[in-house]
Motif scaffolding. Structure first.
Motif, short mmCIF file in Angstrom:
data_model
loop_
_atom_site.label_atom_id
_atom_site.label_comp_id
_atom_site.label_asym_id
_atom_site.label_seq_id
_atom_site.Cartn_x
_atom_site.Cartn_y
_atom_site.Cartn_z
N HIS A 25 0.94 -1.59 -0.11
CA HIS A 25 -0.41 -0.29 -0.14
C HIS A 25 0.67 1.53 0.26
N ALA A 26 0.94 1.73 -1.23
CA ALA A 26 1.81 3.36 -0.99
C ALA A 26 1.28 4.29 -0.30
N ALA A 27 1.90 5.27 0.77
CA ALA A 27 1.03 5.98 1.79
C ALA A 27 2.40 6.98 1.35
N GLY A 28 1.16 8.31 1.22
CA GLY A 28 2.33 9.47 1.57
C GLY A 28 3.16 9.91 2.34
N VAL A 29 3.92 10.30 3.00
CA VAL A 29 4.91 10.99 4.15
C VAL A 29 4.85 12.43 4.77
N ALA A 30 4.69 12.22 5.88
CA ALA A 30 4.33 13.39 6.76
C ALA A 30 5.30 13.45 7.88
N VAL A 31 5.41 14.48 8.64
CA VAL A 31 6.14 14.46 9.56
C VAL A 31 5.02 15.67 11.03
N ILE A 32 5.46 14.44 11.52
CA ILE A 32 4.25 15.32 12.74
C ILE A 32 5.15 15.75 13.62
N THR A 33 4.46 17.00 14.48
CA THR A 33 6.13 18.06 15.21
C THR A 33 4.89 18.59 16.54
N ALA A 34 5.43 18.23 17.04
CA ALA A 34 4.94 18.98 18.94
C ALA A 34 6.26 19.91 19.71
N ARG A 35 5.23 20.60 20.81
CA ARG A 35 6.61 21.35 21.64
C ARG A 35 6.17 20.85 22.95
N GLY A 36 7.29 19.88 23.54
CA GLY A 36 7.29 19.41 24.67
C GLY A 36 7.64 20.54 25.82
N SER A 37 9.41 19.86 26.59
CA SER A 37 10.68 20.14 26.98
C SER A 37 11.13 21.26 25.94
N GLY A 38 11.35 20.79 24.89
CA GLY A 38 11.93 21.05 23.48
C GLY A 38 10.80 20.55 22.31
N PRO A 39 11.42 20.83 21.14
CA PRO A 39 10.19 20.00 19.90
C PRO A 39 10.36 18.52 19.89
N VAL A 40 10.01 18.06 19.24
CA VAL A 40 9.82 16.68 19.36
C VAL A 40 9.01 16.65 17.37
N GLY A 41 8.94 15.27 16.77
CA GLY A 41 8.17 14.73 15.84
C GLY A 41 8.90 13.26 15.68
N PHE A 42 7.93 12.78 14.47
CA PHE A 42 8.47 11.59 13.60
C PHE A 42 7.95 11.31 12.38
N THR A 43 8.52 10.19 11.88
CA THR A 43 7.91 10.79 10.57
C THR A 43 6.60 9.29 10.57
N ALA A 44 6.10 10.43 9.62
CA ALA A 44 3.93 9.56 9.68
C ALA A 44 3.69 8.95 8.16
N SER A 109 9.32 28.38 15.26
CA SER A 109 8.12 28.33 15.98
C SER A 109 6.88 29.07 14.80
N GLY A 110 6.15 27.70 15.25
CA GLY A 110 4.76 28.53 14.26
C GLY A 110 3.57 28.45 15.37
N PRO A 111 2.36 28.35 14.61
CA PRO A 111 1.30 29.15 15.93
C PRO A 111 1.09 27.74 17.08
N ALA A 112 0.29 28.76 18.07
CA ALA A 112 0.77 27.75 19.42
C ALA A 112 1.93 27.17 19.59
N ASP A 113 3.52 27.78 19.03
CA ASP A 113 4.15 27.59 19.43
C ASP A 113 5.20 25.99 19.04
N VAL A 114 3.92 25.16 17.52
CA VAL A 114 4.65 24.27 17.72
C VAL A 114 5.21 23.91 16.33
N PRO A 115 6.35 23.45 16.69
CA PRO A 115 7.79 23.20 15.61
C PRO A 115 7.08 23.23 13.89
#
Length: 168
Positions: A25-44, A109-115
């Motif tokens: 199954h071919a799928a698009g590739v995205a990166v999800i990010t969030a901020r805790g004490s620093g930025p975090v992210g993963f490929t989804a 940093s973007g809206p709501a301090d999201v990376p």
């Protein structure tokens, strides 16, 4: 009359069989990010549009992911659609233990301090609406509140365990 397939022949209970089917199954590739004490992210590759009104999407994150503790508490997340020239960025965010936000990754940093990652095809900032336990993952449902679809290029795909590009 239609014959009923022999369901005993192939069992989906085996995780190996399940993975081998979804590798096709071919799928698009995205990166999800969030901020805790620093930025975090993963490929989804599990990003899915859920509804247009309100604008909802979903993605899965492993309970054992280093990002999960931050995502379990985050009010907002960033969703980035990667282009075919961003294989290395996708690999960086898929790599365990990597400093994903160190150079050469460009972000701000973007809206709501999201990376927010620079140079992507499109991005959204989303308010987390629900976190649903699902086996060894959680499904996160989030509502888009800001974004930019103006990047150029073609999307990066994931198929047969590799990052790929569309062919004409």
């Amino acid at each position: 009359m239609t014959a009923t397939p022999d369901l005993g022949t192939h069992r989906l209970a085996a995780p190996e069989l399940f993975r081998s089917v979804f590798r096709r199954h071919a799928a698009g590739v995205a990166v999800i990010t969030a901020r805790g004490s620093g930025p975090v992210g993963f490929t989804a590759t599990s990003l899915t549009s859920v509804a247009a009104e309100p604008p909802l999407l979903s993605f899965g994150v492993g309970n054992g992911s280093s990002c999960w503790p931050v995502l379990a508490e985050a009010g907002h997340v960033g969703v980035h659609i990667l282009g075919e020239d961003q294989r290395e960025l996708a690999a960086t965010f898929a790599r365990s233990g990597a400093d994903r936000f160190a150079p050469p990754t460009r972000w701000r940093s973007g809206p709501a301090d999201v990376p927010l990652l620079d140079g992507v095809l499109a991005w959204l900032v989303c308010r987390v609406a629900a976190r649903i336990p699902a086996g060894d993952h959680h499904v996160v449902i989030a509502e888009a509140v800001a974004g930019d679809p103006s990047g150029s290029g073609r999307p990066l795909l994931y198929h047969q365990g590799r990052f790929n590009a569309l062919r004409e």
